[in-house]
Write an enzyme that holds these catalytic residues in place. Structure first.
Site, PDB file in Angstrom:
ATOM      1  N   THR A  27      24.584   7.088  -7.982  1.00 42.01           N
ATOM      2  CA  THR A  27      25.085   8.132  -8.874  1.00 42.01           C
ATOM      3  C   THR A  27      24.057   8.529  -9.927  1.00 42.01           C
ATOM      4  O   THR A  27      23.162   7.747 -10.263  1.00 42.01           O
ATOM      5  CB  THR A  27      26.362   7.651  -9.589  1.00 42.01           C
ATOM      6  OG1 THR A  27      26.948   8.737 -10.308  1.00 42.01           O
ATOM      7  CG2 THR A  27      26.073   6.516 -10.548  1.00 42.01           C
ATOM      8  N   GLU A  76      23.971   8.436 -17.466  1.00 41.15           N
ATOM      9  CA  GLU A  76      24.789   7.245 -17.255  1.00 41.15           C
ATOM     10  C   GLU A  76      25.193   6.532 -18.538  1.00 41.15           C
ATOM     11  O   GLU A  76      26.199   5.811 -18.572  1.00 41.15           O
ATOM     12  CB  GLU A  76      24.032   6.268 -16.353  1.00 41.15           C
ATOM     13  CG  GLU A  76      24.927   5.422 -15.499  1.00 41.15           C
ATOM     14  CD  GLU A  76      25.756   6.258 -14.541  1.00 41.15           C
ATOM     15  OE1 GLU A  76      26.987   6.280 -14.722  1.00 41.15           O
ATOM     16  OE2 GLU A  76      25.205   6.875 -13.638  1.00 41.15           O
ATOM     17  N   SER A 129      30.880   0.521 -14.834  1.00 42.39           N
ATOM     18  CA  SER A 129      30.945   1.455 -13.720  1.00 42.39           C
ATOM     19  C   SER A 129      32.273   1.313 -12.979  1.00 42.39           C
ATOM     20  O   SER A 129      32.960   0.289 -13.090  1.00 42.39           O
ATOM     21  CB  SER A 129      29.798   1.185 -12.746  1.00 42.39           C
ATOM     22  OG  SER A 129      29.933   1.934 -11.561  1.00 42.39           O
ATOM     23  N   SER A 130      32.622   2.355 -12.229  1.00 40.03           N
ATOM     24  CA  SER A 130      33.775   2.297 -11.320  1.00 40.03           C
ATOM     25  C   SER A 130      33.355   2.119  -9.867  1.00 40.03           C
ATOM     26  O   SER A 130      34.220   2.019  -8.985  1.00 40.03           O
ATOM     27  CB  SER A 130      34.590   3.593 -11.423  1.00 40.03           C
ATOM     28  OG  SER A 130      35.165   3.735 -12.686  1.00 40.03           O
ATOM     29  N   ARG A 175      21.934  -0.627 -11.243  1.00 39.55           N
ATOM     30  CA  ARG A 175      22.533   0.220 -12.273  1.00 39.55           C
ATOM     31  C   ARG A 175      21.502   0.551 -13.349  1.00 39.55           C
ATOM     32  O   ARG A 175      20.612  -0.248 -13.647  1.00 39.55           O
ATOM     33  CB  ARG A 175      23.694  -0.541 -12.900  1.00 39.55           C
ATOM     34  CG  ARG A 175      24.481   0.191 -13.982  1.00 39.55           C
ATOM     35  CD  ARG A 175      25.366   1.220 -13.406  1.00 39.55           C
ATOM     36  NE  ARG A 175      26.434   1.626 -14.340  1.00 39.55           N
ATOM     37  CZ  ARG A 175      27.031   2.794 -14.317  1.00 39.55           C
ATOM     38  NH1 ARG A 175      26.681   3.696 -13.412  1.00 39.55           N
ATOM     39  NH2 ARG A 175      28.000   3.079 -15.160  1.00 39.55           N
ATOM     40  N   THR A 216      28.644  11.442  -7.938  1.00 43.67           N
ATOM     41  CA  THR A 216      28.328  10.203  -7.221  1.00 43.67           C
ATOM     42  C   THR A 216      28.306  10.443  -5.707  1.00 43.67           C
ATOM     43  O   THR A 216      28.883  11.392  -5.202  1.00 43.67           O
ATOM     44  CB  THR A 216      29.318   9.080  -7.589  1.00 43.67           C
ATOM     45  OG1 THR A 216      29.374   8.943  -9.023  1.00 43.67           O
ATOM     46  CG2 THR A 216      28.921   7.745  -7.002  1.00 43.67           C
TER      47      THR A 216
END
Length: 622
Positions: A445, A464, A491-492, A139, A427
């Site tokens: 993403t 992001e 995040s999802s 991430r 994404t």
């Protein structure tokens, strides 16, 4: 299964028309650059070997309009050309990690509006031979100089999402290249540079713009026009985005990928590429900010503990914080376990009501309790404790909707305020599985379509940091998901594995589409486990998204006939064009079946694996 369930072969959004137009033949020579060894013989056709898709890498010249493919090794990805890149690595004797890296890099070229080397990713990896289950966090991170007031205006009020996205302030330090390098170091077999060749060929020689890419370019034409570098590549002489069917060449991106392929991942995080990223953020057309060479050089991938739970005898494993996806998924499933969804089936509106209620509860907790556990006390154990799940499940009634939903209080914590979540339809997801049973499940993403709008070296930088809470406090206390230097935003993304009761990997699934990712993965898992659907049909089931806004269901689907029942139960109900875009694989005998959501441009491609299982990954990195 009900005959009303949409079948995987159905293609809304003119996908058949798009696929028929991809690549009229300009890239045939790219194969020679990507495959110094002779091409493997294709597998038998489906007519002579039922269930085994013919493998014939074409780099987009001919992409089959199929939603699933079965074979000893399979790649499913958000774009068929990226899936072909991964399938070729499997055909060359590469591992699932090699295939995943090649696919992820190729997505930078063919689906750069949604993911790429300017963004971040999560990986869930499994090797049945060793029992290894690993989750890696690639991430994006906030620059060291970032402070909690990053998205506050001079008057102290939070910026709007639309104000915050464009330009430099929203950019986090990208993690995709470091994640690719770590995957290759641990589990790769092919040379690092070879994994980049399909993407380099497509960027250099050109790709045909797909319907989806053209649609998003039109949607974000203002962002592309505001960035001179992006406008020069993606807009025509008339100032409008290139249309579907246009041959798009990306020479700057090809050069960037060649540099990383030749010099290794450090070439992205130090030297000219890193300097260009830092300069682009500092001189952005909007919201200029600071992202230093030191921020880039310091980036590292972090291994996280896998987040696992049980559902109807299966073991479900996903990504933990900073992703909220795994927590929310396990909550949704755990809260539903006391209901007999199998008996109700996919055509029962009460089954969907129960699913929606469980989603509402999970999303309330997601908004209030989740963030980067390295910086905030995320109560993971409390949120997933059986007694807490039982208390939350007891709030669900089959005969009426909850009038309001609030976050729970795990571990006796004080209730926290919630914020509304945006469903950003960007994404990319991919799954790569090899014939030795190894599997890489990756969600990647750059956040919103075309990210921050900043194009550097041919790739888009992410936006992001807008996944952080814009207000640094809630109820007078620091927000768990506030901006902090070095922190990763919530995040999802929910890359998920499903293990059978005997411990064997049964399926892997993931999706794209902002907060709807969690809903899409939950729907697929329920369809496979409760409703006994094969993976391709599970991805084709109509979708819902339920949170404190109510139920949004897939417009034009058979769920429309259930809306009146949901309203009578007390739900706020709205048809919507949901950003449905899932990819998955499942075990099929000794091989795999790969599937892609039929409403997306994604595809699954099967490939033979040369010397399958003959040796262990050599690793070695770049």
């Amino acid at each position: 299964m009900s005959a009303q369930v949409e079948r995987a072969g159905r293609r809304p959004y003119a996908r058949r028309r798009m696929l028929s137009r991809l690549f009229p033949g300009l890239l045939a020579l790219a194969l020679a650059a990507c495959a110094p060894q002779p091409r493997p013989a294709p597998l038998p056709s489906a007519e002579t070997a039922a269930g085994i898709a013919t493998y014939e890498p074409q780099w987009g010249q001919r992409v089959r309009p199929v939603a699933s493919a079965t074979g000893p090794a399979v790649v499913s990805a958000a774009d068929p050309r990226a899936a072909e890149a991964g399938a070729l690595m499997l055909a060359k004797g590469g591992t699932a990690a090699d295939a995943a890296v090649a696919t992820m890099i190729a997505l930078t070229v063919v689906e750069g509006q949604a993911s790429g080397i300017g963004g971040g990713a999560f990986l869930v990896w499994h090797d049945p031979a060793t029992g290894e289950l690993v989750t890696l966090d690639g991430r994006e991170r906030a620059p060291a100089s970032a402070t909690p007031d990053r998205f506050l205006k001079p008057d102290g009020t939070p910026m709007s999402f639309r104000e915050a996205v464009p330009g430099g302030r929203s950019v986090g330090v990208p993690g995709v290249v470091r994640l690719a390098a770590e995957m290759h170091r641990r589990w790769g077999r092919l040379p690092w540079a070879e994994l980049f060749q399909p993407a380099i060929a497509m960027a250099r020689d050109g790709i045909i713009i797909s319907e989806r890419f053209a649609r998003f370019a039109t949607f974000r034409a203002d962002l592309l026009a505001a960035s001179p570098a992006a406008a020069a590549v993606f807009l025509g002489p008339d100032g409008r985005p290139w249309p579907e069917g246009h041959l798009l060449r990306q020479p700057d991106l090809a050069a960037t990928l060649e540099t990383i392929a030749r010099d290794g991942p450090d070439a992205f995080y130090t030297g000219p590429i890193a300097a260009a990223i830092s300069s682009a953020v500092a001189t952005a057309f909007a919201n200029p900010a600071v992202l230093t060479a030191e921020d880039l050089a310091a980036y590292q991938v972090t291994e996280r503990p896998p987040l696992c739970g049980r559902y109807r005898g299966r073991r479900i494993c996903s990504m933990g914080p900073p992703s909220a996806g795994g927590i929310a998924l396990l909550q949704i499933l755990g809260q539903l376990e006391r209901f007999d969804l199998a008996a109700r089936g996919p055509d029962d509106p009460i089954a969907w009501h129960l699913i929606a209620e469980s989603m509402r509860l999970a999303f309330a907790d997601r908004e209030a309790w989740t963030g980067d556990a390295d910086f905030a006390p995320v109560p993971v154990a409390g949120l997933l404790a059986p007694d807490y799940i039982a208390r939350r499940s007891a709030l669900i009634r089959p005969d009426r909707a909850m009038p309001a939903v609030t976050a729970g209080t795990p571990d006796g914590e004080r209730p926290r305020a919630m914020r509304r979540l945006a469903d950003v339809p960007a994404t990319s997801h991919l799954v790569a599985a090899d014939s030795a049973g190894r599997l890489a499940n990756v969600t990647s993403t750059i956040e919103a379509p075309f990210g921050s709008g900043l194009l550097v070296g041919g790739f888009f930088l992410n936006n992001e940091l807008t996944d952080f809470d814009f207000s640094p406090t809630r109820d007078g206390r620091p927000a768990l998901n506030r901006v902090e230097g070095g922190k990763r935003p919530r995040s999802s993304m929910t890359p998920t594995l499903v293990f059978a009761p005997d411990g064997r990997l049964e399926a892997a699934v993931g999706a794209a589409g902002g907060a709807t990712i969690i809903a899409q993965v939950a729907r697929a898992v329920i369809a496979m486990i409760d409703w006994g659907m094969p993976v391709d049909q599970a991805l084709a089931v109509p979708g819902i998204m339920a949170d404190r806004r109510g139920i949004r269901y897939e417009a034009g689907s058979r769920l429309e006939g259930m809306a009146a029942t949901w309203k009578a139960l007390g739900h706020q109900v709205e048809p919507a064009t949901l950003p449905l875009k899932a990819n998955a694989v499942a075990r099929a005998g000794s091989g795999w079946i790969g599937a892609a959501d039929p409403r997306s441009e994604g595809a699954a491609i099967a490939a033979p694996l040369a010397g399958a299982g003959a040796s262990q990954p050599r690793g070695g990195g770049a």
